[in-house]
Design a protein around this motif. Structure first.
Motif, short mmCIF file in Angstrom:
data_model
loop_
_atom_site.label_atom_id
_atom_site.label_comp_id
_atom_site.label_asym_id
_atom_site.label_seq_id
_atom_site.Cartn_x
_atom_site.Cartn_y
_atom_site.Cartn_z
N ARG A 160 0.81 -1.21 0.00
CA ARG A 160 0.00 0.00 0.00
C ARG A 160 0.84 1.26 0.00
NH1 ARG A 160 -4.90 1.74 -1.45
NH2 ARG A 160 -5.15 -0.50 -1.52
N GLU A 161 1.97 1.23 0.67
CA GLU A 161 2.83 2.42 0.71
C GLU A 161 3.34 2.77 -0.69
OE1 GLU A 161 7.01 3.91 2.85
OE2 GLU A 161 5.99 2.08 3.55
N ARG A 162 3.78 1.77 -1.42
CA ARG A 162 4.27 2.04 -2.78
C ARG A 162 3.12 2.50 -3.67
NH1 ARG A 162 5.88 -1.73 -7.49
NH2 ARG A 162 6.88 -0.26 -8.91
N TRP A 163 1.95 1.89 -3.52
CA TRP A 163 0.81 2.29 -4.34
C TRP A 163 0.47 3.76 -4.13
CZ3 TRP A 163 -1.64 0.37 -8.39
CH2 TRP A 163 -2.83 1.00 -8.78
N LEU A 164 0.43 4.17 -2.90
CA LEU A 164 0.10 5.57 -2.59
C LEU A 164 1.19 6.51 -3.11
CD1 LEU A 164 -1.35 5.22 1.02
CD2 LEU A 164 -2.62 5.64 -1.10
N HIS A 165 2.42 6.05 -3.08
CA HIS A 165 3.52 6.86 -3.64
C HIS A 165 3.27 7.10 -5.14
CE1 HIS A 165 7.59 8.24 -4.59
NE2 HIS A 165 7.56 7.37 -5.61
N ILE A 166 2.87 6.05 -5.86
CA ILE A 166 2.61 6.18 -7.30
C ILE A 166 1.44 7.12 -7.54
CG2 ILE A 166 1.89 4.93 -9.38
CD1 ILE A 166 3.39 2.47 -8.19
N VAL A 167 0.38 6.98 -6.76
CA VAL A 167 -0.79 7.85 -6.90
C VAL A 167 -0.40 9.31 -6.70
CG1 VAL A 167 -2.99 8.50 -5.83
CG2 VAL A 167 -2.48 6.08 -6.25
N LYS A 168 0.35 9.59 -5.64
CA LYS A 168 0.73 10.98 -5.34
C LYS A 168 1.70 11.54 -6.37
CE LYS A 168 1.75 9.87 -1.05
NZ LYS A 168 2.17 9.96 0.37
N GLN A 169 2.65 10.72 -6.82
CA GLN A 169 3.57 11.19 -7.85
C GLN A 169 2.83 11.50 -9.15
OE1 GLN A 169 6.42 12.22 -6.06
NE2 GLN A 169 7.13 11.88 -8.17
N SER A 170 1.85 10.69 -9.46
CA SER A 170 1.04 10.92 -10.65
C SER A 170 0.33 12.27 -10.57
CB SER A 170 0.03 9.78 -10.80
OG SER A 170 -0.87 10.05 -11.85
#
Length: 556
Positions: free
Chosen positions: A517-527
């Motif tokens: 989940r941490e990596r997923w949220l990182h991708i969402v925020k970077q996007s």
């Protein structure tokens, strides 16, 4: 002329960066859900452009068409398959501009009335919408502005005459423009009106700029030059003069090629599309420079402010709560249309855009057994939503839409929605976890839906086409497929893209969503962070002034 010029109305002081008077011609504008005069991406782009022109205080007006029946209303038959429905539309918020002009269609006079959308109504530059549905016209003339992208070629040509020549005369009634911007080639008769006004090809080119959106020669409109001449497309010019002016020697008249020859400068709508366009057209004599100005979308209109405010590093819980709220609102629509209860905690893939063959809406279900395993895995389930409007007379596209409808009826976690307009588009982008884009490269000129999806926390999963190569860093702010050899037959390209797509879903995307989940949220925020401001239409509208409207032809 002074009293006429006062009609070029803006409710703001013009920003000194944007003082050049520009008129923007487009067949469709997606400005508000209630104004149903658009079909897809071209209209969404034009709507965002008009909003940014307003936000930046630019000296620009839009010229469009007031479609009596719009594009079409997407409804369902008894078995849930698609039924196009044409209903007359009424708009009390459009005002009579007091301007009526005359054009010739088939050598017959047709009156064109301009209705104005004032800037205060929806926060846009002023847009003048043209209609031939006036009592003084005969029945046939009144039907010219009945519906967007009429299937009858003669009707489409008549619409181009109304937009191009009628629009130019409306602009003159407003006091005139210094730059005439054709967003796609539909308004090409404008060039022949300008030629008659100024008498020289170079005077036309000094005033006209052109945006091309179609990266395939087959998709660029061509008609028999004799037919166009008979329909008054050339505004009274003799056929030999037209041939000389446009360097057209054969029987077929290519609208895009002529637009490139009669404009001072043109642009493709992404860096990749600019390259493709230059390869397509530079071998032809007399074409203008083709730049690249990547399409964009209006951030204040599209982005959910609460989600944006919660993408700060220390607000992961707030971001997840807001995303769940937005998914829940989308799932209300799913429940209402399809009778299915989707779950906010389940990874949700959305494919939503115009149904066209090259966009491959059904690529995800190429292998049905593998698709069923993907969506029905007990510990990592997936929900899938399709939406979009096929051209109602494209029977293959309608067939694909209906095929997906029938498939969805067998699965509780798959849905196909109708009514893909601004309101549903917003809900889909806000509710998606993955925004799936599957065109055959390089046939997607830009593809702006992924920009507004990223603005709302949806992660792009796409072929590297259109705008994506300028944005994507796979595994960091998006997921992109490896580039396949475009010289391969379509079937082989489809198979390779399919295998890559499913491997990434099964091995990277789905496991990351559920297990990291941490990596997923990182991708969402970077996007979200990377899409702003580079793909905000304020940047695009600024570049049109800097690179196109203020452009000076070399040596002229």
């Amino acid at each position: 002329m002074a009293s006429s010029y006062n009609r070029w109305y803006h409710p703001y002081d013009i920003n000194e960066k944007y003082t050049r008077r520009a008129a923007y011609f487009c067949m469709e504008y997606a400005i508000h859900q209630s104004l149903k005069i658009y079909s897809g991406g071209l209209g969404f782009l034009a709507g965002s452009h008009m909003r940014s022109a307003y936000d930046l205080r630019q000296n620009l007006v839009g010229i469009g068409m007031l479609w009596k029946y719009g594009y079409y209303d997407q409804e369902r038959n008894e078995d849930q398959s698609m039924r196009p429905h044409f209903t007359q539309k009424f708009y009390s918020f459009l005002e009579d501009s007091g301007i009526t002009v005359r054009v010739l269609v088939n050598n017959h006079p047709v009156l064109v009335k301009a209705m104005v959308l004032k800037p205060e109504t929806f926060g846009t530059a002023p847009v003048y919408f043209l209609t031939t549905d006036v009592p003084e016209n005969d029945h046939l003339a009144r039907t010219i502005t009945n519906r967007l992208y009429d299937p009858e070629p003669n009707a489409r040509i008549a619409q181009s005459i109304v937009l191009g020549i009628g629009g130019a005369k409306v602009v003159e009634a407003l006091g005139g423009a210094e730059t005439y911007h054709m967003n796609e080639g539909h308004a090409l008769p404008l060039a022949f009106h300008l030629y008659q006004e100024y008498g020289k090809k170079e005077e036309v080119r000094r005033r006209m700029v052109f945006t091309t959106h179609t990266p395939e020669k087959a998709g660029n409109e061509e008609h028999d030059i004799q037919m166009l001449h008979g329909m008054s497309f050339f505004n009274g010019l003799g056929l030999e003069e037209v041939r000389e002016l446009t360097s057209t020697h054969g029987q077929m008249f290519n609208h895009t090629l002529v637009a490139l020859r009669l404009s001072k400068v043109a642009n493709g709508v992404s860096q990749l599309h600019g390259e493709v366009s230059r390869e397509m057209w530079y071998d032809n004599e007399g074409v203008c420079e083709i730049k690249s100005i990547t399409n964009a979308q209006n951030v204040p209109f599209w982005m959910d402010k609460q989600l944006w405010e919660s993408q700060d590093q220390n607000k992961d819980m707030a971001l997840q709560r807001r995303k769940a709220e937005m998914k829940r609102k989308l799932f209300y629509i799913v429940a209402n249309q399809a009778g299915k209860l989707f779950k906010t905690e389940v990874l949700t893939i959305v494919w939503a855009r115009r149904f066209a063959a090259y966009k491959r809406a059904d690529l995800l279900v190429r292998d049905m057994e593998r698709f069923l395993k993907l969506v029905n895995k007990p510990d990592m389930p997936v929900q899938v939503i399709w939406a979009g409007k096929p051209y109602p007379f494209d029977h293959n596209a309608v067939h694909v839409f209906n095929k997906l409808v029938y498939l969805s009826q067998k699965l509780d976690n798959v849905a196909v929605l109708t009514g893909y307009e601004l309101a549903l588009s917003r809900k889909l982008k806000q509710g998606a976890d993955i925004w799936l884009n599957t065109p055959r490269r390089p046939r997607e000129a830009s593809g702006t839906s992924g920009m507004t999806a990223a603005m709302n926390g949806a992660v792009n999963f796409s072929v590297q086409d259109g705008w994506l190569p300028e944005f994507s860093r796979t595994g960091e702010n998006s997921f992109v497929l490896p580039i396949v050899d475009t010289s391969l037959p379509d079937e082989m390209q489809d198979e390779e893209d399919y295998e890559n797509m499913m491997n990434m879903l099964e091995q990277q995307i789905v496991p990351t969503y559920y297990r990291d989940r941490e990596r997923w949220l990182h991708i969402v925020k970077q996007s979200m962070r990377n899409v702003v401001p580079q793909f905000d239409s304020d940047r695009m509208a600024h570049q049109y002034y800097e690179l196109m409207y203020n452009y000076q032809m070399r040596g002229k």
